[in-house]
Design a protein around this motif. Structure first.
Motif, PDB file in Angstrom:
ATOM      1  N   GLY A 257      11.556  11.308  29.119  1.00  0.00           N
ATOM      2  CA  GLY A 257      13.030  11.233  29.148  1.00  0.00           C
ATOM      3  C   GLY A 257      13.524  11.859  28.145  1.00  0.00           C
ATOM      4  O   GLY A 257      12.821  12.081  27.009  1.00  0.00           O
ATOM      5  N   ASP A 258      14.743  11.999  27.993  1.00  0.00           N
ATOM      6  CA  ASP A 258      15.558  12.459  26.867  1.00  0.00           C
ATOM      7  C   ASP A 258      15.677  11.293  25.610  1.00  0.00           C
ATOM      8  O   ASP A 258      15.264  11.565  24.548  1.00  0.00           O
ATOM      9  CB  ASP A 258      16.953  12.603  27.329  1.00  0.00           C
ATOM     10  N   THR A 259      15.588  10.220  26.120  1.00  0.00           N
ATOM     11  CA  THR A 259      15.198   8.965  25.202  1.00  0.00           C
ATOM     12  C   THR A 259      14.150   8.009  26.127  1.00  0.00           C
ATOM     13  O   THR A 259      14.296   7.868  27.269  1.00  0.00           O
ATOM     14  CB  THR A 259      16.361   8.043  25.351  1.00  0.00           C
ATOM     15  N   ASN A 260      13.219   7.780  25.345  1.00  0.00           N
ATOM     16  CA  ASN A 260      12.008   6.777  25.698  1.00  0.00           C
ATOM     17  C   ASN A 260      11.976   5.545  24.832  1.00  0.00           C
ATOM     18  O   ASN A 260      11.941   5.756  23.890  1.00  0.00           O
ATOM     19  CB  ASN A 260      10.786   7.628  25.596  1.00  0.00           C
ATOM     20  N   TYR A 261      12.135   4.368  25.664  1.00  0.00           N
ATOM     21  CA  TYR A 261      12.005   3.123  25.203  1.00  0.00           C
ATOM     22  C   TYR A 261      10.460   2.504  25.315  1.00  0.00           C
ATOM     23  O   TYR A 261      10.249   2.331  26.341  1.00  0.00           O
ATOM     24  CB  TYR A 261      13.301   2.157  25.557  1.00  0.00           C
ATOM     25  N   THR A 262      10.123   2.131  24.545  1.00  0.00           N
ATOM     26  CA  THR A 262       8.712   1.141  24.631  1.00  0.00           C
ATOM     27  C   THR A 262       9.184  -0.081  24.825  1.00  0.00           C
ATOM     28  O   THR A 262      10.160  -0.588  23.978  1.00  0.00           O
ATOM     29  CB  THR A 262       8.003   1.374  23.363  1.00  0.00           C
ATOM     30  N   GLY A 263       8.523  -0.821  25.906  1.00  0.00           N
ATOM     31  CA  GLY A 263       8.960  -2.291  25.913  1.00  0.00           C
ATOM     32  C   GLY A 263       8.573  -3.376  24.645  1.00  0.00           C
ATOM     33  O   GLY A 263       7.381  -2.807  24.159  1.00  0.00           O
ATOM     34  N   ASN A 264       9.147  -4.286  24.711  1.00  0.00           N
ATOM     35  CA  ASN A 264       8.995  -5.248  23.687  1.00  0.00           C
ATOM     36  C   ASN A 264       7.396  -5.941  24.014  1.00  0.00           C
ATOM     37  O   ASN A 264       7.102  -6.142  25.155  1.00  0.00           O
ATOM     38  CB  ASN A 264       9.782  -6.426  23.719  1.00  0.00           C
ATOM     39  N   ASN A 265       6.731  -6.132  23.151  1.00  0.00           N
ATOM     40  CA  ASN A 265       5.354  -6.839  23.213  1.00  0.00           C
ATOM     41  C   ASN A 265       5.917  -8.322  23.719  1.00  0.00           C
ATOM     42  O   ASN A 265       6.836  -8.918  23.181  1.00  0.00           O
ATOM     43  CB  ASN A 265       4.636  -6.859  22.153  1.00  0.00           C
ATOM     44  N   GLY A 266       4.879  -8.882  24.355  1.00  0.00           N
ATOM     45  CA  GLY A 266       5.183 -10.349  24.794  1.00  0.00           C
ATOM     46  C   GLY A 266       4.561 -11.161  23.460  1.00  0.00           C
ATOM     47  O   GLY A 266       4.522 -10.647  22.567  1.00  0.00           O
ATOM     48  N   ASN A 267       4.773 -12.576  23.713  1.00  0.00           N
ATOM     49  CA  ASN A 267       4.703 -13.436  22.425  1.00  0.00           C
ATOM     50  C   ASN A 267       3.418 -14.379  22.750  1.00  0.00           C
ATOM     51  O   ASN A 267       3.415 -14.646  23.874  1.00  0.00           O
ATOM     52  CB  ASN A 267       5.993 -14.023  22.233  1.00  0.00           C
ATOM     53  N   THR A 268       3.043 -14.887  21.862  1.00  0.00           N
ATOM     54  CA  THR A 268       2.038 -16.164  21.903  1.00  0.00           C
ATOM     55  C   THR A 268       2.986 -17.441  22.318  1.00  0.00           C
ATOM     56  O   THR A 268       3.979 -17.611  21.976  1.00  0.00           O
ATOM     57  CB  THR A 268       1.416 -16.468  20.655  1.00  0.00           C
ATOM     58  N   ILE A 269       2.241 -18.149  23.140  1.00  0.00           N
ATOM     59  CA  ILE A 269       2.943 -19.473  23.729  1.00  0.00           C
ATOM     60  C   ILE A 269       1.956 -20.547  23.405  1.00  0.00           C
ATOM     61  O   ILE A 269       0.815 -20.468  23.320  1.00  0.00           O
ATOM     62  CB  ILE A 269       3.329 -19.396  24.950  1.00  0.00           C
ATOM     63  N   ASN A 270       2.627 -21.612  23.710  1.00  0.00           N
ATOM     64  CA  ASN A 270       1.782 -22.784  23.525  1.00  0.00           C
ATOM     65  C   ASN A 270       2.159 -23.994  24.630  1.00  0.00           C
ATOM     66  O   ASN A 270       2.949 -24.609  24.637  1.00  0.00           O
ATOM     67  CB  ASN A 270       2.043 -23.724  21.959  1.00  0.00           C
ATOM     68  N   ALA A 271       0.925 -23.759  25.427  1.00  0.00           N
ATOM     69  CA  ALA A 271       1.415 -24.491  26.633  1.00  0.00           C
ATOM     70  C   ALA A 271       1.386 -26.029  26.622  1.00  0.00           C
ATOM     71  O   ALA A 271       2.191 -26.822  27.405  1.00  0.00           O
ATOM     72  CB  ALA A 271       0.045 -24.171  27.774  1.00  0.00           C
ATOM     73  N   TYR A 272       0.820 -26.696  25.610  1.00  0.00           N
ATOM     74  CA  TYR A 272       0.623 -27.811  25.728  1.00  0.00           C
ATOM     75  C   TYR A 272       2.129 -28.723  24.843  1.00  0.00           C
ATOM     76  O   TYR A 272       2.174 -29.803  24.741  1.00  0.00           O
ATOM     77  CB  TYR A 272      -0.526 -28.409  24.667  1.00  0.00           C
ATOM     78  N   THR A 273       2.788 -27.702  24.517  1.00  0.00           N
ATOM     79  CA  THR A 273       4.298 -28.239  24.154  1.00  0.00           C
ATOM     80  C   THR A 273       5.123 -28.227  25.349  1.00  0.00           C
ATOM     81  O   THR A 273       6.525 -28.175  25.324  1.00  0.00           O
ATOM     82  CB  THR A 273       4.867 -27.478  23.144  1.00  0.00           C
TER      83      THR A 273
END
Lengths: 210, 63
Positions: A120-136
């Motif tokens: 692209g003329d502009t190329n964006y890298t996607g944001n990384n995901g995040n850690t989650i805590n299922a037990y909450t």
């Protein structure tokens, strides 16, 4: 031309001028959500936007992190009427070999890695995901576009309800790369969850004819 | 059949018998690794070997 003159012209037209312009703009924009061969309808300058899919979101049973966002490649290019291009839309979105955007990663403990974009003329890298805590009872989701981030959404399990409709696996323009796996808690003890990721797609819009 | 690898993870599968360089930007081509039909999105690829994600397997049990 003054506004009064425009109104006068419009009054003499079966279809008002502004409606004609709007229709013309609509007709020169294409939303591609499937793999196909695309034939250029009119010679002109086009804006190509390739959006990679969002990575799979986390879920209750595995406590995995949120998916990474898809990459986004944006390119302006002169195209000739009648020429055909191979468009690929899977997890990756690719406009022939001109520009491509990959999906974000998923199934990661710490959150998926964002997708990349090339060509692209502009190329964006996607944001990384995040850690989650299922037990909450705070579950993860993915997002497939650089515009949005779910980084704050899972800090309050009540917030998800506001976004469920828009963050589920995408359909149409709104879903193009923007939607992600959503979490829908049915009660405090039971949960339904979606691991779907935001769909990839390509937007093609003529920005100048000829 | 090719797997698209990013950060040691399979993020896409290309099943068509095509010339990749005609369908994807040249920068992506090195990320495509030939694979068999058992490989899936989400699998890991490390040191030339595909393997199922441990998380994915647990997910299936959990579901």
């Amino acid at each position: 031309m003054s506004w009064a003159e425009v109104k006068k012209v419009n009054s003499n037209m079966k279809t008002p001028l502004n409606t004609q312009i709007a229709n013309a703009m609509y007709q020169t924009a294409f939303l591609i959500t499937t793999t196909q061969t695309w034939v250029v309808p009119k010679t002109g300058l086009y804006k190509i936007i390739c959006v990679g899919a969002g990575g799979s979101g986390g879920n209750y049973s595995t406590q995995t992190g949120t998916g990474g966002a898809g990459g986004v490649a944006i390119k302006n290019i002169q195209l000739t009427q009648g020429d055909s291009y191979n468009l690929t839309v899977g997890s990756t979105a690719s406009f022939s070999n001109i520009c491509s955007a990959t999906s974000g990663g998923g199934n990661s403990w710490t959150g998926g890695t964002g997708g990349i974009a090339t060509g692209g003329d502009t190329n964006y890298t996607g944001n990384n995901g995040n850690t989650i805590n299922a037990y909450t009872t705070v579950l993860g989701a993915s997002v497939g576009c650089f515009i949005q981030s779910l980084s704050n959404f899972y800090t309050d399990s009540r917030i998800y309800s506001t976004f469920t409709a828009t963050m589920r696996s995408g359909y149409g323009l709104l879903g193009l790369g923007q939607s992600g796996g959503a979490v829908n808690l049915t009660s405090n003890t039971g949960a339904l969850f979606f691991q779907t990721s935001g769909g990839a797609g390509i937007i093609i819009q003529m920005i100048e004819e000829g | 059949m090719y797997a698209l690898i990013m950060n040691n993870q399979v993020v896409d599968i290309e099943k068509r018998e095509i010339n990749l360089s005609e369908y994807y930007h040249i920068d992506l081509i090195p990320h495509f690794i030939e694979c068999d039909d058992t490989v899936e999105i989400g699998d890991t690829y490390t040191d030339g070997v595909f393997s199922k994600s441990i998380i994915q397997e647990q997910s299936e049990v959990g579901l």
